[in-house]
Scaffold this motif. Structure first.
Motif, short mmCIF file in Angstrom:
data_model
loop_
_atom_site.label_atom_id
_atom_site.label_comp_id
_atom_site.label_asym_id
_atom_site.label_seq_id
_atom_site.Cartn_x
_atom_site.Cartn_y
_atom_site.Cartn_z
N UNK A 77 -14.92 -6.94 26.06
CA UNK A 77 -14.11 -8.13 25.82
C UNK A 77 -12.64 -7.80 25.52
N UNK A 78 -12.35 -6.52 25.28
CA UNK A 78 -11.02 -6.06 24.87
C UNK A 78 -10.53 -6.81 23.64
N UNK A 79 -11.39 -6.83 22.63
CA UNK A 79 -11.08 -7.48 21.37
C UNK A 79 -11.40 -6.54 20.21
N UNK A 80 -10.58 -6.59 19.15
CA UNK A 80 -10.88 -5.86 17.92
C UNK A 80 -12.02 -6.59 17.21
N UNK A 81 -13.06 -5.85 16.83
CA UNK A 81 -14.20 -6.48 16.18
C UNK A 81 -14.35 -6.04 14.72
N UNK A 82 -13.61 -5.02 14.29
CA UNK A 82 -13.68 -4.59 12.90
C UNK A 82 -12.42 -3.80 12.57
N UNK A 83 -11.95 -3.92 11.33
CA UNK A 83 -10.74 -3.19 10.95
C UNK A 83 -10.84 -2.69 9.52
N UNK A 84 -10.21 -1.54 9.27
CA UNK A 84 -10.07 -0.94 7.94
C UNK A 84 -8.59 -0.58 7.79
N UNK A 85 -7.84 -1.40 7.07
CA UNK A 85 -6.39 -1.32 7.08
C UNK A 85 -5.82 -0.70 5.80
N UNK A 86 -4.62 -0.16 5.91
CA UNK A 86 -3.86 0.30 4.75
C UNK A 86 -3.09 -0.91 4.21
N UNK A 87 -3.23 -1.16 2.92
CA UNK A 87 -2.58 -2.32 2.32
C UNK A 87 -1.11 -2.04 2.00
N UNK A 88 -0.29 -3.09 1.95
CA UNK A 88 1.15 -2.89 1.76
C UNK A 88 1.54 -2.10 0.52
N UNK A 89 0.87 -2.31 -0.61
CA UNK A 89 1.25 -1.57 -1.82
C UNK A 89 1.01 -0.08 -1.65
N UNK A 92 3.79 1.34 0.73
CA UNK A 92 5.05 1.53 0.03
C UNK A 92 5.04 2.82 -0.79
N UNK A 93 3.93 3.06 -1.49
CA UNK A 93 3.86 4.25 -2.34
C UNK A 93 3.79 5.52 -1.51
N UNK A 94 3.07 5.49 -0.39
CA UNK A 94 2.98 6.67 0.48
C UNK A 94 4.36 7.01 1.04
N UNK A 95 5.06 6.02 1.56
CA UNK A 95 6.39 6.28 2.12
C UNK A 95 7.34 6.77 1.03
N UNK A 96 7.27 6.17 -0.16
CA UNK A 96 8.15 6.60 -1.25
C UNK A 96 7.91 8.06 -1.62
N UNK A 97 6.64 8.43 -1.78
CA UNK A 97 6.32 9.82 -2.15
C UNK A 97 6.77 10.81 -1.06
N UNK A 98 6.44 10.49 0.18
CA UNK A 98 6.76 11.42 1.26
C UNK A 98 8.26 11.55 1.46
N UNK A 170 -2.63 12.69 -0.19
CA UNK A 170 -4.04 12.72 0.18
C UNK A 170 -4.95 11.90 -0.72
N UNK A 171 -4.45 11.50 -1.88
CA UNK A 171 -5.23 10.64 -2.77
C UNK A 171 -5.11 9.17 -2.41
N UNK A 172 -4.18 8.85 -1.51
CA UNK A 172 -3.94 7.45 -1.13
C UNK A 172 -4.36 7.12 0.29
N UNK A 173 -4.22 8.08 1.20
CA UNK A 173 -4.52 7.87 2.62
C UNK A 173 -5.22 9.11 3.16
N UNK A 174 -5.69 9.04 4.40
CA UNK A 174 -6.31 10.17 5.08
C UNK A 174 -5.40 10.65 6.21
N UNK A 175 -4.69 11.76 6.01
CA UNK A 175 -3.78 12.26 7.05
C UNK A 175 -4.50 13.17 8.05
N UNK A 176 -4.02 13.16 9.29
CA UNK A 176 -4.50 14.07 10.32
C UNK A 176 -3.41 14.19 11.38
#
Length: 281
Positions: A77-89, A92-98, A170-176
């Motif tokens: 169907x070319x549709x997203x059926x499930x999502x696991x998203x990074x939330x805005x807060x 913001x913290x990931x970008x600030x730290x990096x 690495x405590x906030x997101x999963x990098x690869x």
């Protein structure tokens, strides 16, 4: 092993040719999988917006786990059926730290639909041609949930950069990472190709022992370690080659198709047309 109940394969560098196409032999091998009643899953770092030509090349067969596990995409169907998203807060913290620890980084994000990037983020070939990409400031970039945050450094080694990013956030997101560029891809914490694939398999009462997986880059490692049988293609990253027990031919030599032909040798294939071009990363 006998015929697996689920086949999971990465795309770029693994099942696709280096020119970004699905070969007729590989498309026919994918047809064998579904004709045998097994589940076919493409597990990729690509966003859904880069999946249309892949869907056409494989006659809209199977499911895709996109953005390294953040999105499940139905190719029929070319549709997203499930999502696991990074939330805005968290963004913001990931970008600030990096930015504090590695000032030369620039950022972009993949949303469920479309993407955005900072003005100094050097886009890859396909994204330079895309009309949907928005050039925005950092505050706007992190203002809504996203599937994947990307950080680009102008010259660091990708493996060294990934280790640095893991140490900082690495405590906030999963990098690869999944390319030769110093480009780190970050998903929500705990979200990997393996986590999404395991959830999909469990829903179909499929155990890891009944899964065969194929990959080539570090973002494939969680999936390859989870699957009961794991193959690297011959052109894979050294860390991937060291992590698996099975190696097949390179992507340009139809390595994935060779294995599937053996596993599903009793399943008839259907005629397929010419390969379709697809966007590489």
């Amino acid at each position: 092993m006998g015929s697996p109940r689920l086949v999971a394969t990465d795309l770029d560098g693994t099942a696709l040719r280096s020119d970004g196409t699905v070969s007729p032999r590989t498309a026919a091998a994918f047809a064998r999988v579904e004709n045998a009643g097994a589940t076919l899953v493409f597990v990729t770092g690509r966003p859904p917006r880069w999946m249309h030509t892949v869907a056409g090349a494989v006659h809209h067969r199977g499911l895709a786990i996109c953005a390294n596990g953040a999105l499940v995409y139905d190719l029929h169907t070319e549709q997203i059926v499930k999502s696991r998203l990074i939330q805005p807060d968290v963004l913001e913290e990931v970008v600030r730290r990096l930015r504090d620890k590695v000032p030369e980084l620039s950022f972009s994000v993949e949303y469920e639909g479309g993407f955005a990037h900072e003005s100094d983020f050097r886009l890859g070939g396909w994204d330079r041609k895309a009309v949907a990409g928005l050039r925005v400031g950092t505050a706007t970039l992190t203002s809504r949930p996203c599937a994947k945050l990307l950080a680009l450094h102008p010259r660091m080694d990708p493996d060294i950069l990934q280790a640095a990013v893991c140490g900082v956030v690495g405590d906030l997101v999963t990098p690869t990472h999944s390319s030769g560029r110093a480009l780190i891809e970050m998903s929500a914490h705990g979200v990997t190709k393996a986590s999404a694939l395991a959830e999909l398999a469990q829903a179909q009462q499929i155990t890891p022992e009944s899964v065969v997986a194929f990959g080539d880059m570090p973002n494939d490692l969680p999936m390859l370690r989870w699957a009961g049988t794991a193959y690297a293609v011959a052109n894979a990253h050294p860390e991937v080659l060291a992590a698996v027990h099975h190696v097949t031919a390179a992507n340009d030599e139809d390595g994935v198709a060779r294995v599937l032909e053996e596993l599903f040798q009793d399943t008839p294939q259907e005629p397929l047309g010419e390969p379709s071009a697809s966007r590489g990363t």
